[in-house]
Scaffold this motif. Structure first.
Motif, PDB file in Angstrom:
ATOM      1  N   MET A 147      -6.520 -28.705  21.628  1.00  0.00           N
ATOM      2  CA  MET A 147      -5.511 -29.323  21.677  1.00  0.00           C
ATOM      3  C   MET A 147      -4.258 -28.286  21.713  1.00  0.00           C
ATOM      4  SD  MET A 147      -4.394 -32.944  19.973  1.00  0.00           S
ATOM      5  CE  MET A 147      -4.070 -32.462  18.494  1.00  0.00           C
ATOM      6  N   THR A 148      -3.690 -28.480  22.830  1.00  0.00           N
ATOM      7  CA  THR A 148      -2.267 -27.587  22.971  1.00  0.00           C
ATOM      8  C   THR A 148      -1.299 -28.149  22.242  1.00  0.00           C
ATOM      9  OG1 THR A 148      -0.588 -27.008  24.555  1.00  0.00           O
ATOM     10  CG2 THR A 148      -1.992 -28.645  25.082  1.00  0.00           C
ATOM     11  N   LYS A 149      -0.192 -27.119  21.897  1.00  0.00           N
ATOM     12  CA  LYS A 149       0.989 -27.437  20.907  1.00  0.00           C
ATOM     13  C   LYS A 149       1.644 -28.796  21.511  1.00  0.00           C
ATOM     14  CE  LYS A 149       4.026 -27.093  18.112  1.00  0.00           C
ATOM     15  NZ  LYS A 149       5.347 -26.635  18.721  1.00  0.00           N
ATOM     16  N   GLY A 150       1.855 -28.968  22.712  1.00  0.00           N
ATOM     17  CA  GLY A 150       2.313 -29.889  23.405  1.00  0.00           C
ATOM     18  C   GLY A 150       1.767 -31.315  23.220  1.00  0.00           C
ATOM     19  N   ASP A 151       0.320 -31.303  22.894  1.00  0.00           N
ATOM     20  CA  ASP A 151      -0.249 -32.532  22.577  1.00  0.00           C
ATOM     21  C   ASP A 151      -0.161 -32.750  21.370  1.00  0.00           C
ATOM     22  OD1 ASP A 151      -1.354 -32.649  25.064  1.00  0.00           O
ATOM     23  OD2 ASP A 151      -3.027 -31.485  24.806  1.00  0.00           O
ATOM     24  N   GLU A 152       0.041 -31.989  20.249  1.00  0.00           N
ATOM     25  CA  GLU A 152       0.076 -32.071  19.158  1.00  0.00           C
ATOM     26  C   GLU A 152       1.534 -33.024  18.913  1.00  0.00           C
ATOM     27  OE1 GLU A 152      -0.302 -28.968  15.773  1.00  0.00           O
ATOM     28  OE2 GLU A 152      -1.960 -28.334  17.325  1.00  0.00           O
ATOM     29  N   THR A 153       2.219 -32.209  19.204  1.00  0.00           N
ATOM     30  CA  THR A 153       3.827 -33.052  19.177  1.00  0.00           C
ATOM     31  C   THR A 153       3.826 -34.247  19.745  1.00  0.00           C
ATOM     32  OG1 THR A 153       4.538 -30.705  19.857  1.00  0.00           O
ATOM     33  CG2 THR A 153       6.030 -32.376  19.601  1.00  0.00           C
ATOM     34  N   LYS A 154       3.126 -34.435  20.763  1.00  0.00           N
ATOM     35  CA  LYS A 154       3.125 -35.759  21.376  1.00  0.00           C
ATOM     36  C   LYS A 154       2.270 -36.722  20.423  1.00  0.00           C
ATOM     37  CE  LYS A 154       1.914 -37.721  26.070  1.00  0.00           C
ATOM     38  NZ  LYS A 154       1.567 -37.430  27.482  1.00  0.00           N
ATOM     39  N   ASN A 155       1.386 -36.231  19.985  1.00  0.00           N
ATOM     40  CA  ASN A 155       0.573 -37.301  19.171  1.00  0.00           C
ATOM     41  C   ASN A 155       1.508 -37.707  17.924  1.00  0.00           C
ATOM     42  OD1 ASN A 155      -1.735 -37.572  20.334  1.00  0.00           O
ATOM     43  ND2 ASN A 155      -3.216 -36.958  18.663  1.00  0.00           N
ATOM     44  N   ALA A 156       2.070 -36.615  17.136  1.00  0.00           N
ATOM     45  CA  ALA A 156       3.018 -36.887  16.289  1.00  0.00           C
ATOM     46  C   ALA A 156       4.154 -37.743  16.703  1.00  0.00           C
ATOM     47  CB  ALA A 156       3.564 -35.424  15.879  1.00  0.00           C
ATOM     48  N   LEU A 204      13.909 -42.682  18.062  1.00  0.00           N
ATOM     49  CA  LEU A 204      12.600 -42.013  18.039  1.00  0.00           C
ATOM     50  C   LEU A 204      12.694 -40.408  17.700  1.00  0.00           C
ATOM     51  CD1 LEU A 204       9.466 -42.297  17.999  1.00  0.00           C
ATOM     52  CD2 LEU A 204       9.796 -42.209  20.553  1.00  0.00           C
ATOM     53  N   ALA A 205      13.814 -40.011  18.725  1.00  0.00           N
ATOM     54  CA  ALA A 205      13.741 -38.405  18.524  1.00  0.00           C
ATOM     55  C   ALA A 205      14.556 -38.147  17.254  1.00  0.00           C
ATOM     56  CB  ALA A 205      15.142 -38.252  19.579  1.00  0.00           C
ATOM     57  N   LYS A 206      15.435 -38.991  16.866  1.00  0.00           N
ATOM     58  CA  LYS A 206      15.895 -38.597  15.278  1.00  0.00           C
ATOM     59  C   LYS A 206      14.958 -38.742  14.237  1.00  0.00           C
ATOM     60  CE  LYS A 206      20.143 -39.738  15.066  1.00  0.00           C
ATOM     61  NZ  LYS A 206      21.598 -40.567  15.341  1.00  0.00           N
ATOM     62  N   ALA A 207      13.963 -39.781  14.135  1.00  0.00           N
ATOM     63  CA  ALA A 207      12.903 -39.908  13.760  1.00  0.00           C
ATOM     64  C   ALA A 207      12.082 -38.836  13.352  1.00  0.00           C
ATOM     65  CB  ALA A 207      12.275 -41.219  13.780  1.00  0.00           C
ATOM     66  N   THR A 208      11.929 -38.157  14.775  1.00  0.00           N
ATOM     67  CA  THR A 208      10.783 -36.942  14.726  1.00  0.00           C
ATOM     68  C   THR A 208      11.436 -35.732  14.544  1.00  0.00           C
ATOM     69  OG1 THR A 208      11.044 -37.186  17.170  1.00  0.00           O
ATOM     70  CG2 THR A 208       9.137 -38.400  16.342  1.00  0.00           C
ATOM     71  N   SER A 266      16.074 -35.011  24.817  1.00  0.00           N
ATOM     72  CA  SER A 266      15.457 -34.479  26.038  1.00  0.00           C
ATOM     73  C   SER A 266      14.263 -33.831  25.798  1.00  0.00           C
ATOM     74  CB  SER A 266      16.521 -33.508  26.621  1.00  0.00           C
ATOM     75  OG  SER A 266      16.928 -32.306  25.819  1.00  0.00           O
ATOM     76  N   GLY A 267      13.950 -33.236  24.711  1.00  0.00           N
ATOM     77  CA  GLY A 267      12.907 -32.664  24.220  1.00  0.00           C
ATOM     78  C   GLY A 267      11.759 -33.503  24.264  1.00  0.00           C
ATOM     79  N   LEU A 268      11.960 -34.635  23.596  1.00  0.00           N
ATOM     80  CA  LEU A 268      11.065 -35.620  23.557  1.00  0.00           C
ATOM     81  C   LEU A 268      10.653 -36.491  24.918  1.00  0.00           C
ATOM     82  CD1 LEU A 268      11.107 -38.314  20.661  1.00  0.00           C
ATOM     83  CD2 LEU A 268      10.813 -39.090  22.939  1.00  0.00           C
TER      84      LEU A 268
END
Lengths: 197, 197
Positions: free
Chosen positions: B1-10, B32-36, B41-43
């Motif tokens: 699992m790549t980094k991107g997928d990890e973040t996405k899951n989180a 949601l951005a604040k919570a994570t 834009s990154g999210l």
DNA sequence: AAAAGAATAGAACGTTCGTGCTAATCTGTC
DNA sequence: GACAGATTAGCACGAACGTTCTATTCTTTT
């Protein structure tokens, strides 16, 4: 009725239609103003806050529901026929507008929030449950239902049925749902009925 | 699992919790951005659109629901015990988060809209109804239910019960609702049961 | 370690949200 | 028909919405 009240009623009439289709939160001041051809501030002056507007929409909706669905049903023959009339009128009410029953959708929107809208909604739902309990009792009095039944249990099962109908009708667009509802209703009656009636 | 997928899951994990409490529409990109602790834009880059995000939340929720509620139930003894297990797990799922079952609230939010969210939701609900039908059939196979029953009718009545529970629990905060649900469930079983089983 | 690609942040966009303030217009009363 | 009060419009506000663009920072591959 003064001019202000007339306008307010007209606003609420439009708002109720909108709320039934888009949910209570879907009725924004801007959209509602456009629909009634008023300015945002002119409209807003009637309600002082969005929350107040939402409560008034619910109140207005309730008055119409009581008038067109509950009252006529309560004037039919007591007992099971009366319950059937109430259910039929509720189904008509819930099917007449695209989004379904305002109170069902609003309950879902506000079940997990705080404030006057939720409070008011909660009270309204208790009134509704009370009405259901009343017709259930009338079926005991007529002798159609057994004397020892748990009225609130009946009400819960009946209300659940209506909620099931609501989902099947509005989300799933099920075509058989009217029949399914009738079958389930008959089942329900049988369960609470006196064996010799 | 790549980094991107990890973040996405989180992200989805947080989003699912939020959606369960506030509804799907309540999960805004900003909140949601604040919570994570990410930038908007990154999210956003993970999802390309709000609608996509909503669909992915539903997908993620479904995977968890299937894993924690459906699969364990399907591994219990076939028939009525299996139905009971499924109902119990659903109740747990719906009671564990403040806003109730994500799919119930989302169904109400989107039943009267168009677009990919509604489409996906509709399909998910059909899967769910399919699961209910499957366990109903298993009760026929074990001989607990009669052979000639209308499975879809049973499913409708069972699902209605769950929806009733949902409203009583989350809006009315009824304390007796767990008992009422069990009583109604027993009623339901009796109605479809073979007389000699 | 360098190069290439993926992942994230920053700033800005046009729009809409609910809500105030002030001024104009309308309605009903004397 | 003037006056008082109610009703409505106009304009502005700060905040939040979803989305796009560009630049920077990380990962991964070589």
């Amino acid at each position: 009725m003064t001019k202000g009240d007339e306008t307010k009623n007209a606003i609420l009439d439009t708002a109720l239609a909108m709320a039934s289709e888009l949910g209570l939160e879907g009725v924004t001041i801007g959209i509602l103003a456009k629909a009634t051809k008023m300015s945002k501030s002119g409209l807003f002056a009637h309600f002082q806050s969005k929350e107040n507007l939402q409560v008034e929409i619910l109140k207005y909706g309730a008055s119409i529901f009581i008038e067109t669905a509950v009252m006529p049903a309560l004037q039919t023959e007591a007992g099971i026929p009366r319950i059937r009339a109430l259910v039929n009128n509720w189904v008509k009410w819930a099917s007449s507008r695209a989004g379904g029953c305002l109170f069902v959708t609003a309950s879902n929107e506000f079940s997990n929030r705080e404030g006057i809208v939720r409070t008011f909604l909660l009270q309204q739902q208790k009134v509704w449950v009370g009405i259901l309990r009343k017709v259930a009792r009338s079926a005991i009095k007529t002798g159609e239902f057994r004397q020892d039944i748990d009225c609130d249990q009946f009400v819960f099962e009946l209300y659940s049925l209506l909620l099931g109908f609501h989902l099947y009708h509005h989300l799933l667009h099920s075509e058989e749902i009217d029949t399914r509802k009738s079958v389930a209703l008959d089942h329900l009656f049988d369960k609470y009925r006196k064996f010799d009636s």
